[in-house]
Every structure is written in structure tokens, then in C-alpha cells.
Write a protein that holds these residues in place. Sequence first.
Motif, short mmCIF file in Angstrom:
data_model
loop_
_atom_site.label_atom_id
_atom_site.label_comp_id
_atom_site.label_asym_id
_atom_site.label_seq_id
_atom_site.Cartn_x
_atom_site.Cartn_y
_atom_site.Cartn_z
N ALA A 236 0.83 -1.20 0.00
CA ALA A 236 0.00 0.00 0.00
C ALA A 236 0.87 1.26 0.00
O ALA A 236 0.58 2.22 -0.72
N ALA A 237 1.95 1.25 0.76
CA ALA A 237 2.86 2.41 0.79
C ALA A 237 3.52 2.60 -0.57
O ALA A 237 3.67 3.74 -1.04
N ALA A 238 3.90 1.52 -1.24
CA ALA A 238 4.50 1.62 -2.57
C ALA A 238 3.50 2.17 -3.57
O ALA A 238 3.85 2.96 -4.45
N ILE A 239 2.25 1.77 -3.45
CA ILE A 239 1.19 2.27 -4.35
C ILE A 239 1.03 3.78 -4.14
O ILE A 239 0.93 4.54 -5.10
N GLU A 240 1.01 4.21 -2.89
CA GLU A 240 0.92 5.65 -2.63
C GLU A 240 2.17 6.37 -3.12
O GLU A 240 2.10 7.51 -3.57
N GLY A 241 3.31 5.69 -3.06
CA GLY A 241 4.56 6.28 -3.50
C GLY A 241 4.61 6.59 -4.98
O GLY A 241 5.40 7.43 -5.41
N ALA B 234 -8.55 4.96 -4.37
CA ALA B 234 -9.34 5.99 -5.03
C ALA B 234 -9.12 5.85 -6.54
O ALA B 234 -8.05 5.42 -6.98
N ALA B 235 -10.11 6.19 -7.32
CA ALA B 235 -9.96 6.14 -8.77
C ALA B 235 -8.82 7.06 -9.19
O ALA B 235 -8.62 8.12 -8.59
N PRO B 236 -8.05 6.66 -10.20
CA PRO B 236 -6.96 7.53 -10.66
C PRO B 236 -7.50 8.82 -11.29
O PRO B 236 -8.67 8.90 -11.65
N ASP B 237 -6.64 9.80 -11.42
CA ASP B 237 -7.04 11.10 -11.99
C ASP B 237 -7.36 11.01 -13.47
O ASP B 237 -8.13 11.81 -14.00
N PRO C 164 6.72 -5.12 -3.16
CA PRO C 164 5.71 -4.05 -3.11
C PRO C 164 5.84 -3.07 -4.28
O PRO C 164 4.84 -2.60 -4.82
N GLU C 165 7.05 -2.79 -4.70
CA GLU C 165 7.26 -1.88 -5.83
C GLU C 165 6.71 -2.47 -7.13
O GLU C 165 6.13 -1.75 -7.95
N ARG C 166 6.88 -3.76 -7.31
CA ARG C 166 6.33 -4.41 -8.50
C ARG C 166 4.81 -4.40 -8.48
O ARG C 166 4.16 -4.20 -9.51
N VAL C 167 4.22 -4.60 -7.30
CA VAL C 167 2.76 -4.52 -7.17
C VAL C 167 2.29 -3.13 -7.58
O VAL C 167 1.34 -2.99 -8.37
N ALA C 168 2.96 -2.10 -7.09
CA ALA C 168 2.56 -0.72 -7.41
C ALA C 168 2.65 -0.45 -8.91
O ALA C 168 1.73 0.14 -9.49
N ARG C 169 3.74 -0.89 -9.54
CA ARG C 169 3.88 -0.67 -11.00
C ARG C 169 2.78 -1.40 -11.77
O ARG C 169 2.24 -0.88 -12.75
N TRP C 170 2.46 -2.63 -11.33
CA TRP C 170 1.40 -3.40 -12.00
C TRP C 170 0.05 -2.72 -11.85
O TRP C 170 -0.70 -2.59 -12.82
N VAL C 171 -0.27 -2.27 -10.65
CA VAL C 171 -1.55 -1.58 -10.42
C VAL C 171 -1.63 -0.35 -11.32
O VAL C 171 -2.65 -0.13 -11.99
N ASP C 172 -0.57 0.43 -11.36
CA ASP C 172 -0.55 1.63 -12.19
C ASP C 172 -0.76 1.27 -13.66
O ASP C 172 -1.53 1.92 -14.37
#
Length: 138
Positions: free
Chosen positions: A16-21, A46-49, A92-100
Motif C-alpha cells: 500500500a505504501a509503494a502504491i501511494e509512493g 481511489a480512482a486515478p485522476d 511491493p514496488e512491482r505490485v505498485a507498478r502493475w496496479v498503475d
Amino acid sequence: MASDRADHQPYVQSAAAAIEGIGLTVTGQAVTGRPPAVRTAVVTLAAPDSGPYADEDDLELVWDEAYGWVLHLPAEAGFSNWFMGEDLVPSPERVARWVDMVLTSPGLTPSREDGPHRLPENDDEVFEARLAAGARPA
């Protein structure tokens, strides 16, 4: 002999912190299934911008020890599940990149629909060690 079961909350908090990052907004977290139950967690985003999901309500990112990470995204007929892949404990960083990537360009990352990739009741010392370490290489 059963292996020690790791608490998944620190790993989910790191993701979650990586996603916010990377600029997405986490609006909530719920960690359930403390050992010996099946470990699960929901991270509400939250939905992306911008992008195809910009006008949606909150989105759910779910982790469990059988399937790994899954995004539940709005679709014409309800919801569509986007499975991250076979690695149940990616960094966590890979999760964030995938979500994005899924939220901005869902066509670039196909969903894995097979699985589960492990049975929660099975002892797996490597899995437990990776989960306890927050997916850092052992």
C-alpha cells in the motif's frame, strides 16, 4: 511439522505504501484471515485522476495466499478480475507498478486466470519466509 505462518499485514502495508509512493491514493486497508485461517487483505484505492477508470468509485485490490494480487475493476457486466500472476509475493514496488499499468493501460497487461497457485493449507517454508520478509529476496 507445520511451518510458522507469517503475518501478512506488514507485506500488505508495504505494498500500500509503494502504491501511494507512485501517486495513487489508498483510502483503506483490511487485513483478515490471521493464521491459521486463509490470509487475505483488501486495499481500497481511489480512482486515478486519468485513464479508463478515472470516473469510477473506489477500486479494490485484493491479496490472498492462494491467488496473489487481484484488481476488481468495473466492467459492463459487473466486475472484472485482473490477476497479477504466478508470483504470490512480488515486491511491493512491482505490485505498485502493475496496479498503475492496469489502471492506466489495461490492454498492456493480460490477466492470469489460472490458479490457485498454492493451497493455503499446505506448508511452504519459502513462501512463509518471503511473506515475512515483505517479498525481499531471501
